[in-house]
Design a protein around this motif. Structure first.
Motif, PDB file in Angstrom:
ATOM      1  N   ARG A  20       0.837  -1.210   0.000  1.00 48.00           N
ATOM      2  CA  ARG A  20       0.000   0.000   0.000  1.00 48.00           C
ATOM      3  C   ARG A  20       0.869   1.255   0.000  1.00 48.00           C
ATOM      4  O   ARG A  20       0.660   2.176  -0.788  1.00 48.00           O
ATOM      5  CB  ARG A  20      -0.922   0.018   1.224  1.00 48.00           C
ATOM      6  CG  ARG A  20      -1.739   1.295   1.363  1.00 48.00           C
ATOM      7  CD  ARG A  20      -2.541   1.298   2.679  1.00 48.00           C
ATOM      8  NE  ARG A  20      -3.292   2.516   2.824  1.00 48.00           N
ATOM      9  CZ  ARG A  20      -2.815   3.607   3.426  1.00 48.00           C
ATOM     10  NH1 ARG A  20      -1.584   3.624   3.918  1.00 48.00           N
ATOM     11  NH2 ARG A  20      -3.570   4.687   3.528  1.00 48.00           N
ATOM     12  N   LYS A  21       1.851   1.282   0.869  1.00 49.33           N
ATOM     13  CA  LYS A  21       2.732   2.449   0.963  1.00 49.33           C
ATOM     14  C   LYS A  21       3.526   2.652  -0.322  1.00 49.33           C
ATOM     15  O   LYS A  21       3.701   3.789  -0.778  1.00 49.33           O
ATOM     16  CB  LYS A  21       3.679   2.302   2.153  1.00 49.33           C
ATOM     17  CG  LYS A  21       2.976   2.416   3.483  1.00 49.33           C
ATOM     18  CD  LYS A  21       3.941   2.240   4.645  1.00 49.33           C
ATOM     19  CE  LYS A  21       3.219   2.315   5.984  1.00 49.33           C
ATOM     20  NZ  LYS A  21       4.145   2.101   7.111  1.00 49.33           N
ATOM     21  N   LEU A  24       1.049   4.072  -3.085  1.00 52.14           N
ATOM     22  CA  LEU A  24       0.696   5.475  -2.833  1.00 52.14           C
ATOM     23  C   LEU A  24       1.896   6.400  -3.039  1.00 52.14           C
ATOM     24  O   LEU A  24       1.764   7.484  -3.601  1.00 52.14           O
ATOM     25  CB  LEU A  24       0.116   5.640  -1.426  1.00 52.14           C
ATOM     26  CG  LEU A  24      -1.237   4.962  -1.186  1.00 52.14           C
ATOM     27  CD1 LEU A  24      -1.650   5.103   0.271  1.00 52.14           C
ATOM     28  CD2 LEU A  24      -2.303   5.500  -2.115  1.00 52.14           C
ATOM     29  N   TYR A  31      -7.306   3.611  -4.518  1.00 57.00           N
ATOM     30  CA  TYR A  31      -8.694   3.544  -4.059  1.00 57.00           C
ATOM     31  C   TYR A  31      -9.673   3.953  -5.150  1.00 57.00           C
ATOM     32  O   TYR A  31      -9.398   4.839  -5.947  1.00 57.00           O
ATOM     33  CB  TYR A  31      -8.871   4.444  -2.836  1.00 57.00           C
ATOM     34  CG  TYR A  31      -8.021   4.005  -1.666  1.00 57.00           C
ATOM     35  CD1 TYR A  31      -8.395   2.919  -0.894  1.00 57.00           C
ATOM     36  CD2 TYR A  31      -6.835   4.659  -1.350  1.00 57.00           C
ATOM     37  CE1 TYR A  31      -7.619   2.494   0.172  1.00 57.00           C
ATOM     38  CE2 TYR A  31      -6.050   4.249  -0.288  1.00 57.00           C
ATOM     39  CZ  TYR A  31      -6.446   3.168   0.463  1.00 57.00           C
ATOM     40  OH  TYR A  31      -5.672   2.733   1.512  1.00 57.00           O
ATOM     41  N   THR A  36     -11.238   6.757  -1.549  1.00 57.91           N
ATOM     42  CA  THR A  36     -10.029   7.584  -1.419  1.00 57.91           C
ATOM     43  C   THR A  36     -10.076   8.349  -0.105  1.00 57.91           C
ATOM     44  O   THR A  36      -9.063   8.560   0.544  1.00 57.91           O
ATOM     45  CB  THR A  36      -9.930   8.578  -2.598  1.00 57.91           C
ATOM     46  OG1 THR A  36      -9.880   7.831  -3.807  1.00 57.91           O
ATOM     47  CG2 THR A  36      -8.700   9.443  -2.496  1.00 57.91           C
ATOM     48  N   ASN A  39     -11.412   5.328   4.108  1.00 51.85           N
ATOM     49  CA  ASN A  39     -10.696   4.062   4.224  1.00 51.85           C
ATOM     50  C   ASN A  39      -9.996   4.019   5.581  1.00 51.85           C
ATOM     51  O   ASN A  39      -9.936   5.021   6.286  1.00 51.85           O
ATOM     52  CB  ASN A  39      -9.724   3.859   3.057  1.00 51.85           C
ATOM     53  CG  ASN A  39      -8.597   4.872   3.035  1.00 51.85           C
ATOM     54  OD1 ASN A  39      -7.692   4.825   3.855  1.00 51.85           O
ATOM     55  ND2 ASN A  39      -8.647   5.789   2.076  1.00 51.85           N
ATOM     56  N   CYS A  40      -9.481   2.884   5.946  1.00 53.39           N
ATOM     57  CA  CYS A  40      -8.908   2.707   7.286  1.00 53.39           C
ATOM     58  C   CYS A  40      -7.446   3.140   7.390  1.00 53.39           C
ATOM     59  O   CYS A  40      -6.829   2.963   8.442  1.00 53.39           O
ATOM     60  CB  CYS A  40      -9.073   1.263   7.741  1.00 53.39           C
ATOM     61  SG  CYS A  40      -8.056   0.086   6.821  1.00 53.39           S
ATOM     62  N   ARG A  41      -6.887   3.679   6.318  1.00 54.27           N
ATOM     63  CA  ARG A  41      -5.504   4.199   6.315  1.00 54.27           C
ATOM     64  C   ARG A  41      -4.463   3.126   6.614  1.00 54.27           C
ATOM     65  O   ARG A  41      -3.442   3.377   7.221  1.00 54.27           O
ATOM     66  CB  ARG A  41      -5.336   5.361   7.291  1.00 54.27           C
ATOM     67  CG  ARG A  41      -6.324   6.494   7.123  1.00 54.27           C
ATOM     68  CD  ARG A  41      -6.019   7.264   5.846  1.00 54.27           C
ATOM     69  NE  ARG A  41      -6.866   8.453   5.734  1.00 54.27           N
ATOM     70  CZ  ARG A  41      -7.800   8.604   4.811  1.00 54.27           C
ATOM     71  NH1 ARG A  41      -8.048   7.658   3.954  1.00 54.27           N
ATOM     72  NH2 ARG A  41      -8.492   9.726   4.747  1.00 54.27           N
ATOM     73  N   GLY A  42      -4.757   1.908   6.183  1.00 60.70           N
ATOM     74  CA  GLY A  42      -3.768   0.846   6.304  1.00 60.70           C
ATOM     75  C   GLY A  42      -3.885  -0.060   7.502  1.00 60.70           C
ATOM     76  O   GLY A  42      -2.986  -0.847   7.774  1.00 60.70           O
ATOM     77  N   CYS A  46     -10.930  -2.122   6.563  1.00 57.25           N
ATOM     78  CA  CYS A  46     -11.997  -1.696   5.645  1.00 57.25           C
ATOM     79  C   CYS A  46     -12.073  -2.538   4.369  1.00 57.25           C
ATOM     80  O   CYS A  46     -13.149  -2.760   3.849  1.00 57.25           O
ATOM     81  CB  CYS A  46     -11.850  -0.216   5.299  1.00 57.25           C
ATOM     82  SG  CYS A  46     -10.494   0.181   4.185  1.00 57.25           S
ATOM     83  N   CYS A  49      -8.529  -1.398  -0.135  1.00 56.93           N
ATOM     84  CA  CYS A  49      -7.262  -1.446  -0.876  1.00 56.93           C
ATOM     85  C   CYS A  49      -7.045  -2.813  -1.521  1.00 56.93           C
ATOM     86  O   CYS A  49      -5.917  -3.170  -1.881  1.00 56.93           O
ATOM     87  CB  CYS A  49      -6.082  -1.069   0.014  1.00 56.93           C
ATOM     88  SG  CYS A  49      -5.748  -2.251   1.345  1.00 56.93           S
ATOM     89  N   CYS A  83      -2.556  -3.115   2.066  1.00 48.83           N
ATOM     90  CA  CYS A  83      -2.022  -2.643   3.349  1.00 48.83           C
ATOM     91  C   CYS A  83      -1.479  -3.772   4.219  1.00 48.83           C
ATOM     92  O   CYS A  83      -0.743  -3.521   5.165  1.00 48.83           O
ATOM     93  CB  CYS A  83      -3.077  -1.849   4.115  1.00 48.83           C
ATOM     94  SG  CYS A  83      -4.455  -2.838   4.743  1.00 48.83           S
TER      95      CYS A  83
END
Length: 108
Positions: A20-21, A24, A31, A36, A39-42, A46, A49, A83
């Motif tokens: 994921r990192k 991005l 997303y 976008t 989302n759960c930010r990793g 969620c 991703c 993620c």
């Protein structure tokens, strides 16, 4: 160094890097639609991703398996949560449609 191919781009990353990192950081639109923002930010909770990762990646984590076993995902699909995935070698990434990336049509 492993190479990652996604959205018509190819770039290198460190072995063991979080997919994921990496995506991005290299300007890949991971997303779909409003996921976008929502989302759960990793954190792996969620499922937005979700991608198909072909190549040398880590085994699925319990978070990855658990989230993908819940609707709208299907556990039998060959998807991974970016993620929760580490790049171990060369990887080709495909994103599908749907808010969670669970659709059948290829986005990129």
């Amino acid at each position: 160094m492993p190479t990652v191919s996604a959205q018509g781009k190819t770039f290198e990353c460190e072995s063991g890097a979080n997919l994921r990192k990496v995506l991005l950081a290299n300007g890949v639109d991971l997303y779909n639609g409003q996921s976008t923002v929502i989302n759960c930010r990793g954190l792996g909770s969620c499922g937005t991703c979700a991608v198909q990762a072909e190549g040398d990646v880590s085994e699925p984590t319990w978070k990855d398996k658990t989230r993908r076993s819940l609707p709208p995902h299907k556990a039998d699909r060959n998807l991974r949560l970016a993620c929760q995935t580490q790049v171990l070698g060369d990887v080709k990434v495909t994103k599908y449609d749907g808010f969670w990336g669970q659709g059948e049509a290829v986005v990129w």
